[in-house]
Motif scaffolding. Structure first.
Motif, PDB file in Angstrom:
ATOM      1  N   GLU A 115      -3.420 -31.499 -59.113  1.00  0.00           N
ATOM      2  CA  GLU A 115      -2.240 -31.865 -59.909  1.00  0.00           C
ATOM      3  C   GLU A 115      -2.234 -33.380 -60.144  1.00  0.00           C
ATOM      4  O   GLU A 115      -2.596 -34.161 -59.276  1.00  0.00           O
ATOM      5  CB  GLU A 115      -0.973 -31.436 -59.165  1.00  0.00           C
ATOM      6  N   THR A 116      -1.795 -33.791 -61.322  1.00  0.00           N
ATOM      7  CA  THR A 116      -1.764 -35.207 -61.683  1.00  0.00           C
ATOM      8  C   THR A 116      -0.407 -35.808 -61.359  1.00  0.00           C
ATOM      9  O   THR A 116       0.623 -35.207 -61.627  1.00  0.00           O
ATOM     10  CB  THR A 116      -2.045 -35.384 -63.185  1.00  0.00           C
ATOM     11  N   THR A 117      -0.424 -37.014 -60.794  1.00  0.00           N
ATOM     12  CA  THR A 117       0.796 -37.789 -60.606  1.00  0.00           C
ATOM     13  C   THR A 117       0.636 -39.104 -61.351  1.00  0.00           C
ATOM     14  O   THR A 117      -0.485 -39.573 -61.550  1.00  0.00           O
ATOM     15  CB  THR A 117       1.107 -38.036 -59.117  1.00  0.00           C
ATOM     16  N   PHE A 139      -3.593 -38.332 -52.804  1.00  0.00           N
ATOM     17  CA  PHE A 139      -4.079 -38.302 -54.170  1.00  0.00           C
ATOM     18  C   PHE A 139      -5.252 -39.256 -54.277  1.00  0.00           C
ATOM     19  O   PHE A 139      -5.342 -40.231 -53.534  1.00  0.00           O
ATOM     20  CB  PHE A 139      -2.990 -38.764 -55.152  1.00  0.00           C
ATOM     21  N   ARG A 175       3.387 -37.391 -51.401  1.00  0.00           N
ATOM     22  CA  ARG A 175       3.512 -35.938 -51.304  1.00  0.00           C
ATOM     23  C   ARG A 175       3.356 -35.283 -52.675  1.00  0.00           C
ATOM     24  O   ARG A 175       3.959 -35.707 -53.652  1.00  0.00           O
ATOM     25  CB  ARG A 175       4.859 -35.563 -50.706  1.00  0.00           C
ATOM     26  N   CYS A 176       2.529 -34.229 -52.747  1.00  0.00           N
ATOM     27  CA  CYS A 176       2.337 -33.479 -53.981  1.00  0.00           C
ATOM     28  C   CYS A 176       3.472 -32.464 -54.122  1.00  0.00           C
ATOM     29  O   CYS A 176       3.793 -31.745 -53.174  1.00  0.00           O
ATOM     30  CB  CYS A 176       0.989 -32.752 -53.957  1.00  0.00           C
ATOM     31  N   HIS A 177       4.063 -32.396 -55.306  1.00  0.00           N
ATOM     32  CA  HIS A 177       5.174 -31.475 -55.542  1.00  0.00           C
ATOM     33  C   HIS A 177       4.702 -30.034 -55.697  1.00  0.00           C
ATOM     34  O   HIS A 177       5.488 -29.106 -55.522  1.00  0.00           O
ATOM     35  CB  HIS A 177       5.961 -31.892 -56.786  1.00  0.00           C
ATOM     36  N   THR A 178       3.425 -29.836 -55.994  1.00  0.00           N
ATOM     37  CA  THR A 178       2.901 -28.489 -56.216  1.00  0.00           C
ATOM     38  C   THR A 178       2.452 -27.822 -54.918  1.00  0.00           C
ATOM     39  O   THR A 178       2.832 -26.692 -54.635  1.00  0.00           O
ATOM     40  CB  THR A 178       1.718 -28.535 -57.205  1.00  0.00           C
ATOM     41  N   CYS A 227      -4.257 -34.922 -57.155  1.00  0.00           N
ATOM     42  CA  CYS A 227      -4.075 -34.395 -55.799  1.00  0.00           C
ATOM     43  C   CYS A 227      -5.437 -33.980 -55.251  1.00  0.00           C
ATOM     44  O   CYS A 227      -6.235 -33.347 -55.949  1.00  0.00           O
ATOM     45  CB  CYS A 227      -3.113 -33.197 -55.828  1.00  0.00           C
ATOM     46  N   SER A 282       0.530 -31.287 -50.414  1.00  0.00           N
ATOM     47  CA  SER A 282      -0.520 -32.134 -49.854  1.00  0.00           C
ATOM     48  C   SER A 282       0.017 -33.555 -49.764  1.00  0.00           C
ATOM     49  O   SER A 282       0.975 -33.915 -50.441  1.00  0.00           O
ATOM     50  CB  SER A 282      -1.757 -32.074 -50.754  1.00  0.00           C
TER      51      SER A 282
END
Length: 182
Positions: free
Chosen positions: A55-57, A27, A18-21, A50, A24
């Motif tokens: 967004e980068t994870t 990734f 799960r994307c925090h931003t 993402c 979504s």
């Protein structure tokens, strides 16, 4: 005559997290690594973007590992952003468990049957090999490789004309073989 089919990856799978931003759920690993040093201790992450917002994870590869405990070739591959290392690490169950991720192999693999199918044969003995641990449904593989519909493949299984030492329902990610009688 024994035929060999190979299930091969065509690209890296999506990383399900799960994307925090943007909330979504997926990734894409782009093969980039980040290595950070704290005196004689190293942290290393595999970076993934993402698919919706970019967004980068960071997926933890090494955490506070002593420099001498890391193989030099592994460290060189991380510094060189080796895409082969990315594929190897995504296959590692320890890394997936530590980072609480799953992989989505949809549209990221293909089946190589090697040669054109001879439909007039009475029986076909096939060995299926996996180039990577890709979870697929064996009946789908058999249907696609044989040029049959999935309903026809299920009917052959029910009639006993499709035989295998492994269970053909569900998902499998390891090598197996089957005999198809017509």
């Amino acid at each position: 005559m024994l035929n060999t089919w190979v299930v091969m990856p065509t690209c890296l799978p999506l990383v399900l997290r799960r994307c925090h931003t943007c909330a979504s759920g997926s990734f894409r690993a782009n093969g980039k690594f980040r290595v950070n040093a704290h005196h004689k201790l190293l942290d290393a992450w595999l970076l993934a973007l993402c698919t919706t917002c970019g967004e980068t994870t960071k997926l933890t590869v090494l955490e506070r590992a002593h420099v001498r405990s890391i193989r030099p070739e592994l460290l060189d591959r991380m510094h060189d952003n080796d895409p082969g290392l990315t594929a190897e690490l995504l296959q590692d169950p320890v890394l997936r468990r530590r980072n609480r991720i799953a992989l989505d192999w949809t549209d990221a693999w293909r089946l190589d049957t090697g040669q054109p199918d001879a439909p007039d044969r009475e029986a076909r003995d096939v060995s299926v090999r996996f180039a990577a641990r890709i979870p697929v449904r064996p009946l789908r593989l058999i249907a696609d490789g044989s040029g049959l519909s999935r309903a026809e493949t299920e009917r052959l299984l029910a009639e006993g004309k499709l035989v295998s030492p492994v269970r053909l329902t569900g998902r499998i990610s390891g090598d197996f073989g089957f005999l198809l009688k017509r």
